[in-house]
Scaffold this active site. Structure first.
Site, PDB file in Angstrom:
ATOM      1  N   ARG A  51       0.850  -1.187   0.000  1.00  0.00           N
ATOM      2  CA  ARG A  51       0.000   0.000   0.000  1.00  0.00           C
ATOM      3  C   ARG A  51       0.891   1.244   0.000  1.00  0.00           C
ATOM      4  O   ARG A  51       1.078   1.898   1.036  1.00  0.00           O
ATOM      5  CB  ARG A  51      -0.932  -0.020   1.206  1.00  0.00           C
ATOM      6  CG  ARG A  51      -1.906  -1.188   1.197  1.00  0.00           C
ATOM      7  CD  ARG A  51      -2.735  -1.221   2.465  1.00  0.00           C
ATOM      8  NE  ARG A  51      -3.654  -2.352   2.465  1.00  0.00           N
ATOM      9  CZ  ARG A  51      -4.458  -2.666   3.475  1.00  0.00           C
ATOM     10  NH1 ARG A  51      -4.438  -1.931   4.591  1.00  0.00           N
ATOM     11  NH2 ARG A  51      -5.268  -3.698   3.401  1.00  0.00           N
ATOM     12  N   ASP A  53       2.371   4.970  -0.404  1.00  0.00           N
ATOM     13  CA  ASP A  53       1.815   6.274  -0.056  1.00  0.00           C
ATOM     14  C   ASP A  53       1.737   7.201  -1.257  1.00  0.00           C
ATOM     15  O   ASP A  53       2.316   6.923  -2.319  1.00  0.00           O
ATOM     16  CB  ASP A  53       2.679   6.940   1.022  1.00  0.00           C
ATOM     17  CG  ASP A  53       2.555   6.272   2.380  1.00  0.00           C
ATOM     18  OD1 ASP A  53       1.525   5.617   2.634  1.00  0.00           O
ATOM     19  OD2 ASP A  53       3.491   6.413   3.192  1.00  0.00           O
ATOM     20  N   ARG A 208      11.662   4.951   4.342  1.00  0.00           N
ATOM     21  CA  ARG A 208      11.903   6.394   4.316  1.00  0.00           C
ATOM     22  C   ARG A 208      12.578   6.881   5.596  1.00  0.00           C
ATOM     23  O   ARG A 208      13.415   7.795   5.551  1.00  0.00           O
ATOM     24  CB  ARG A 208      10.582   7.132   4.074  1.00  0.00           C
ATOM     25  CG  ARG A 208      10.030   6.926   2.669  1.00  0.00           C
ATOM     26  CD  ARG A 208       8.583   7.364   2.532  1.00  0.00           C
ATOM     27  NE  ARG A 208       8.421   8.765   2.884  1.00  0.00           N
ATOM     28  CZ  ARG A 208       7.230   9.339   3.058  1.00  0.00           C
ATOM     29  NH1 ARG A 208       6.106   8.622   2.911  1.00  0.00           N
ATOM     30  NH2 ARG A 208       7.156  10.611   3.377  1.00  0.00           N
TER      31      ARG A 208
END
Length: 255
Positions: A51, A53, A208
């Site tokens: 999923r 972003d 990230r």
């Protein structure tokens, strides 16, 4: 007869509000489901492996779906890409999402639950000046980065650990925050750094935050050996910043 189909998908995440279907906003899942439903002439719901972003890109996202529809499997790819490119996209030249491959799978296959791991790439632009045509596809870090220090810090990340320190708030609640990172490489490509990371699974914003931590090490704001203590602390506040979504690419899903 019902078929179980696996799609391999690439997309430019710039103009999507992420992968997951949401009301009133454009998402990758929603766009693909609309195209599939038109092509197959029955309602289709797909199950993606990751999923991603808003702003995150994909070179090898995977999704599966089941359905009883007439179009042959080998015609799905051209029909879908034609629909995405022309039938649903009148304002721009070409689509920002494309089906790369279509495979018919066993009845019990599921793109998400049968996944054994993923590979991501994060692109950092170390050029002196910002390239406006690359701003949606990399993280511009103007200051020079100490790549040797970054590699030393990365050594502490490889392996099986509780990675709670690299998990952002707001994701789905996980039974465990233990994950295995199989490899983490920092590759120099001219003025760019490519952080390549693969593992059995990743927490919300984990890649990230890892990149943000490595960038701070490269800037001299953290020491490479501090990564070990950060992981052991399980404290998100001790890790580095969350690198922007634009530099992240989902490269491959392993089965």
């Amino acid at each position: 007869m019902e078929r179980n189909i696996l799609l391999t998908i690439e997309y430019d995440g710039t103009n999507f509000s992420g992968w997951q279907r949401q009301p009133s906003v454009r998402t990758v899942q929603g766009t693909l489901e609309e195209a599939l439903s038109r092509v197959c002439r029955v309602p289709i719901q797909i199950h993606g492996t990751s999923r991603t972003d808003a702003g995150v890109h994909a070179l090898g996202q995977r999704a599966s779906f089941k359905g009883d529809f007439g179009i042959p499997t080998d015609r799905l790819k051209p029909a879908l890409n034609n629909m995405l490119d022309g039938g649903m996209n009148k304002r721009t030249k070409g689509s920002d999402v494309r089906v790369v491959d279509v495979q018919e799978m066993p009845e019990n296959f599921h793109a998400r639950f049968d996944s054994k791991g993923k590979k991501y790439r994060y692109v950092i632009d170390c050029s002196e000046d910002v390239n406006i045509f690359r701003r949606n596809y990399c993280y511009h870090v103007k200051s020079g980065l100490d790549t040797d220090a970054m590699r030393k810090g990365a050594e502490h990340i490889v392996g099986t650990h509780d990675f709670a320190c690299f998990q952002a708030a707001g994701g789905n609640l996980r039974e465990t925050t233990v994950r295995t990172v199989n490899s983490l490489e920092i590759i120099e490509e001219g003025k760019e750094l490519h952080v390549e990371i693969s593992g059995d699974g990743f927490l919300y914003n984990m890649v990230r935050i890892i990149v943000g931590t490595l960038v701070e090490i490269g800037q001299g704001k953290m020491q490479p050996d501090s990564v070990k203590d950060i992981i052991e602390s399980c404290d998100r506040q001790k890790a580095g910043h969350t690198a922007p979504a634009e530099g992240l690419y989902l490269v491959e899903i392993y089965y």
